[in-house]
Design a protein around this motif. Structure first.
Motif, short mmCIF file in Angstrom:
data_model
loop_
_atom_site.label_atom_id
_atom_site.label_comp_id
_atom_site.label_asym_id
_atom_site.label_seq_id
_atom_site.Cartn_x
_atom_site.Cartn_y
_atom_site.Cartn_z
N TRP A 211 0.83 -1.21 0.00
CA TRP A 211 0.00 0.00 0.00
C TRP A 211 0.86 1.26 0.00
O TRP A 211 0.48 2.27 -0.59
N GLY A 212 1.99 1.19 0.70
CA GLY A 212 2.88 2.34 0.75
C GLY A 212 2.99 2.93 2.14
O GLY A 212 2.37 2.44 3.10
N PRO A 213 3.79 4.01 2.30
CA PRO A 213 4.09 4.57 3.62
C PRO A 213 2.86 4.99 4.42
O PRO A 213 2.86 4.91 5.65
N GLU A 214 1.81 5.43 3.75
CA GLU A 214 0.65 5.92 4.49
C GLU A 214 -0.09 4.79 5.22
O GLU A 214 -0.93 5.05 6.09
N ALA A 215 0.23 3.54 4.89
CA ALA A 215 -0.42 2.41 5.58
C ALA A 215 0.07 2.26 7.01
O ALA A 215 -0.59 1.61 7.83
N GLY A 216 1.21 2.82 7.33
CA GLY A 216 1.74 2.70 8.69
C GLY A 216 2.55 1.43 8.87
O GLY A 216 2.53 0.52 8.04
N ALA A 217 3.25 1.37 9.98
CA ALA A 217 4.11 0.22 10.27
C ALA A 217 3.28 -0.92 10.87
O ALA A 217 2.22 -0.69 11.45
N PRO A 218 3.77 -2.16 10.73
CA PRO A 218 3.07 -3.29 11.36
C PRO A 218 3.01 -3.13 12.88
O PRO A 218 3.96 -2.66 13.51
N VAL A 219 1.90 -3.53 13.46
CA VAL A 219 1.70 -3.48 14.91
C VAL A 219 1.16 -4.83 15.36
O VAL A 219 0.17 -5.33 14.80
N LEU A 220 1.80 -5.44 16.35
CA LEU A 220 1.33 -6.72 16.88
C LEU A 220 0.76 -6.53 18.27
O LEU A 220 1.42 -6.00 19.17
N ILE A 221 -0.48 -6.91 18.47
CA ILE A 221 -1.07 -7.04 19.81
C ILE A 221 -1.12 -8.54 20.10
O ILE A 221 -1.84 -9.29 19.45
#
Length: 341
Positions: A211-221
């Motif tokens: 998607w690109g930079p605007e998708a944000g970084a991966p986050v794991l809960i």
């Protein structure tokens, strides 16, 4: 001396052929409802009992196949749902399905397959949690086995897996298309071995990157187990730490249902305050409030192919020599209220 009641006795009482009686008793779907009712009434009136032992001696088959699957009798169980579909498909072929949840461990799984063989099952569909490719030679070579699930299958077996990578990619893309930009994956921590967690996590990360930079970084809960209570507790803990993504992708539907409950506990609304999506397409997701968007594998296809592959191996004198086969189930994105902005 009372006259012995045979299949021919039932056939005469019902006014049908012995073959029709046999098809009804085997559960075959080709018999019309009217004939089935007549045969069932004749069976009740005559007190006929089907001699499974005699059939096994004549045909070399018991008419029973097994399903070894984790949590197959638990609430919110994917394999409980899939087991029901496999049982329906088995009945279409005149077979009965016996379901069993394995004890943890490789030895227990192999032992369960050996027991099924010793009990004269005609074959077994297996979802291993511990067996791997190296265990192929340890399986009974004259016993038909089909493998479902996400672990690499024992060498030489037919293996049907879920669309884990592609499905997670599509789920993440669906959330991005709905406007989410901080998407958290609610999952157990992926380990070094390839499994359902690693494949779905890879699909999630690759969708964000595509998607690109605007998708944000991966986050794991992180959750400690793949159930609704674990999803509920993990989301509440993350919110208490100030972690508030705008969308949650549950690694399974049961985890995602727990996520929605945890958000509601904290006064947050789905989809108004955050989107939520699951994976597996279990029936409970349709009836939650809001209903849960999900990735739905083609469960009927999985059940049909698993039974067909097992029947193919049951018809072979050397099922292990048919060789390995890798299939991946098709899937669809199923949008519901939880992503309905």
């Amino acid at each position: 001396m009372p006259q012995r009641v045979t299949m021919a006795t039932v056939a005469r009482r019902a006014g049908v052929s012995p073959m029709t009686v046999s098809n009804v008793l085997k559960g075959k779907q080709s018999v019309s409802p009217e004939l089935r009712s007549r045969v069932e009434a004749a069976v009740a009136e005559t007190g006929y009992r089907f001699n499974a032992t005699a059939r096994t001696l004549r045909s070399g088959r018991s008419g029973v196949i097994g399903l070894l699957a984790p949590g197959s009798t638990s609430p919110f169980s994917y394999y409980g749902m899939l087991g029901g579909l496999i049982a329906q498909e088995a009945r279409r072929h005149g077979l009965t399905l016996a379901m069993e949840s394995p004890e943890p461990g490789r030895e227990a799984e192999i032992g369960a397959i050996e027991r099924a063989r010793a009990m004269s099952y005609d074959g077994m569909i297996v979802t291993p949690l511990a067996m791997g490719p190296e265990d192929g030679p340890l399986l009974p070579q004259d016993f038909p086995v089909v493998v479902l699930g996400e672990r690499p299958a024992p060498h030489g077996t037919a293996h049907i897996s879920l669309p884990n990578h592609a499905g997670a990619f599509d789920a993440t893309t669906h959330l991005l298309e709905r406007g989410a930009r901080r998407i958290a994956l609610v999952s157990g921590r992926p380990g070094p071995e390839e499994n359902v967690l690693t494949r779905r996590a890879d699909g999630y990360r690759e969708a964000l990157a595509a998607w690109g930079p605007e998708a944000g970084a991966p986050v794991l809960i992180e959750v400690q187990e793949l159930g609704p209570q674990a999803g509920r507790e993990a989301v509440r803990a993350a919110l208490a730490q100030g972690r508030r993504p705008d969308a949650y992708l549950g690694i399974t539907d049961s985890v995602a249902l727990g996520v929605m409950r945890g958000l509601a506990d904290e006064g947050l609304r789905v989809p108004e305050d955050a989107l939520a999506m699951g994976f597996d397409g279990i029936p409970e997701g349709e009836f939650s409030i809001p209903s849960l968007s999900t990735i739905r594998p083609d469960h009927a296809w999985i059940a049909r192919r698993a039974v067909d592959l097992l029947l193919e191996r049951m018809g072979s004198d050397a099922p292990a020599q048919l060789g390995g086969l890798e299939l991946t189930a098709p899937h669809t994105v199923l949008p519901r209220e939880s992503t309905g902005r």
